[in-house]
Design an enzyme around this catalytic site. Structure first.
Site, PDB file in Angstrom:
ATOM      1  N   HIS A  92      -3.959 -63.986   5.811  1.00 25.04           N
ATOM      2  CA  HIS A  92      -5.006 -63.810   6.822  1.00 25.04           C
ATOM      3  C   HIS A  92      -5.804 -65.112   6.941  1.00 25.04           C
ATOM      4  O   HIS A  92      -6.036 -65.787   5.934  1.00 25.04           O
ATOM      5  CB  HIS A  92      -5.928 -62.644   6.430  1.00 25.04           C
ATOM      6  CG  HIS A  92      -6.842 -62.259   7.555  1.00 25.04           C
ATOM      7  ND1 HIS A  92      -7.937 -63.003   7.875  1.00 25.04           N
ATOM      8  CD2 HIS A  92      -6.798 -61.232   8.441  1.00 25.04           C
ATOM      9  CE1 HIS A  92      -8.546 -62.450   8.924  1.00 25.04           C
ATOM     10  NE2 HIS A  92      -7.868 -61.369   9.292  1.00 25.04           N
ATOM     11  N   GLU A 123      -2.434 -64.294  14.923  1.00 29.58           N
ATOM     12  CA  GLU A 123      -3.887 -64.221  15.069  1.00 29.58           C
ATOM     13  C   GLU A 123      -4.444 -65.631  15.246  1.00 29.58           C
ATOM     14  O   GLU A 123      -4.677 -66.338  14.243  1.00 29.58           O
ATOM     15  CB  GLU A 123      -4.534 -63.571  13.833  1.00 29.58           C
ATOM     16  CG  GLU A 123      -4.127 -62.131  13.627  1.00 29.58           C
ATOM     17  CD  GLU A 123      -5.174 -61.325  12.854  1.00 29.58           C
ATOM     18  OE1 GLU A 123      -5.246 -60.113  13.088  1.00 29.58           O
ATOM     19  OE2 GLU A 123      -5.917 -61.905  12.025  1.00 29.58           O
TER      20      GLU A 123
HETATM   21  P1  PGA Z   1     -11.151 -58.881  14.706  1.00 27.98           P
HETATM   22  O1  PGA Z   1     -10.285 -59.162  13.398  1.00 27.98           O
HETATM   23  O2  PGA Z   1     -10.455 -57.790  15.481  1.00 27.98           O
HETATM   24  O3  PGA Z   1     -12.494 -58.481  14.214  1.00 27.98           O
HETATM   25  O4  PGA Z   1     -11.167 -60.174  15.493  1.00 27.98           O
HETATM   26  C1  PGA Z   1      -8.882 -59.169  13.446  1.00 27.98           C
HETATM   27  C2  PGA Z   1      -8.333 -59.502  12.079  1.00 27.98           C
HETATM   28  O5  PGA Z   1      -8.953 -60.269  11.366  1.00 27.98           O
HETATM   29  O6  PGA Z   1      -7.275 -59.014  11.660  1.00 27.98           O
END
Ligand code: PGA
Length: 279
Positions: free
Chosen positions: A115, A187
């Site tokens: 992450h 992400e």
């Molecule tokens: P968020 O986080 O939806 O608050 O942007 C997504 C994640 O970190 O997996």
């Protein structure tokens, strides 16, 4: 020559990443409310839709201490629980660490690896991410590998280089046979927790690139690997991602903390899953 592989229909995954939130009481209340929505929603389904939704996946990544207390409720509702992180070590003098096999022991079936908050705040390198993914798969868990570029990297035109590096390092020791226990999440770091979700067209391009690299690494087994989008997803913008054919769901942080909102997003995911698998 081998015949071309059949198109493979991937299940839709809707995942909640609770991060460092929820007391035990809050988590139990969240679960009760969400499961009530879920039961009512599922009760209204035709038998055919109910059958097709057996492969639809709802995932929750709570803090480690919540996995065991939530396990029974989750199991009954067919929700899969996962850890947000695991140690790169298996056992030994590593104070404060929790191993992949230990989180499996308390009921996790998944673990997130890489992450951006782990990479950025805790300084995890691609090599560390690779070690962790290895531990996760060795422990018999499903691993969800997260990749994504920072704003600086995107603005410098380095997005593809960064994604390729993150993927190839993390997946170096992964066997194609492990593909069935692997998931990816794209992400973009600048979209995580900022309220600035990425434009779906940009995500489509990045997702197509990621799928291409994954195929280079895993060959035709890459088709088993679901690819999710994450970064400020909410009930209003989710569908824009779910309609992209390169994507198979979403990983949701902030907006997953409200069980009603998460249910809205699960409903959208289930509708897209049904459309994929019907006919
Ligand atoms: P968020 O986080 O939806 O608050 O942007 C997504 C994640 O970190 O997996």
């Amino acid at each position: 020559m081998k015949p071309p592989s059949q198109p493979f229909r991937r299940s839709v995954h809707i995942a909640a990443n609770w991060k460092l939130n929820q007391s035990r009481a809050e988590a139990a209340a969240w679960m009760r409310e969400f499961v009530a929505h879920l039961r009512q929603g599922w009760d209204e389904l035709s038998p055919e839709s109910a059958r097709l939704l057996q492969t639809f996946r709802i995932l929750i990544f709570p803090t480690l201490t919540l996995i065991e207390p939530l396990q029974e409720m989750a199991r009954r509702a067919r929700i899969e629980l996962g850890a947000q992180d695991v140690s790169r070590f298996e056992r030994g003098a590593y104070t404060g660490e929790v191993a992949a096999w230990q989180v499996r022991e308390v009921g996790a079936v998944w673990a997130l690896v890489g992450h951006s908050e782990r990479r950025r705040i805790f300084g995890e390198s691609d090599e560390v991410v690779a070690e962790k993914l290895g531990r996760v798969l060795d422990a018999g868990l499903r691993g969800m590998l997260l990749v994504g570029e920072t704003l600086k990297e995107r603005e410098a035109g380095r997005t593809e280089e960064v994604l390729r590096r993150q993927l190839s390092t993390a997946l170096e020791g992964v066997e194609p046979a492990d593909a069935i226990r692997l998931a990816l999440a794209y992400e973009p770091v600048w979209a995580v927790g900022t309220g600035r979700n990425a434009d779906p067209e940009l995500v489509r391009e990045a997702a197509a690139f990621i799928r291409g690299v994954l195929e280079e690494i895993l060959g035709e087994d890459a088709r088993f690997v679901p690819l999710l989008y994450g970064g400020s997803v909410n009930p209003e913008n989710l569908l824009g991602y779910l309609v992209l054919e390169q994507l198979d769901g979403a990983l949701i942080g902030g907006a997953s903390l409200d069980p009603g909102d998460f249910w809205e997003m699960v409903k959208l995911g289930a509708a897209v899953h049904l459309r994929r698998f019907q006919g």
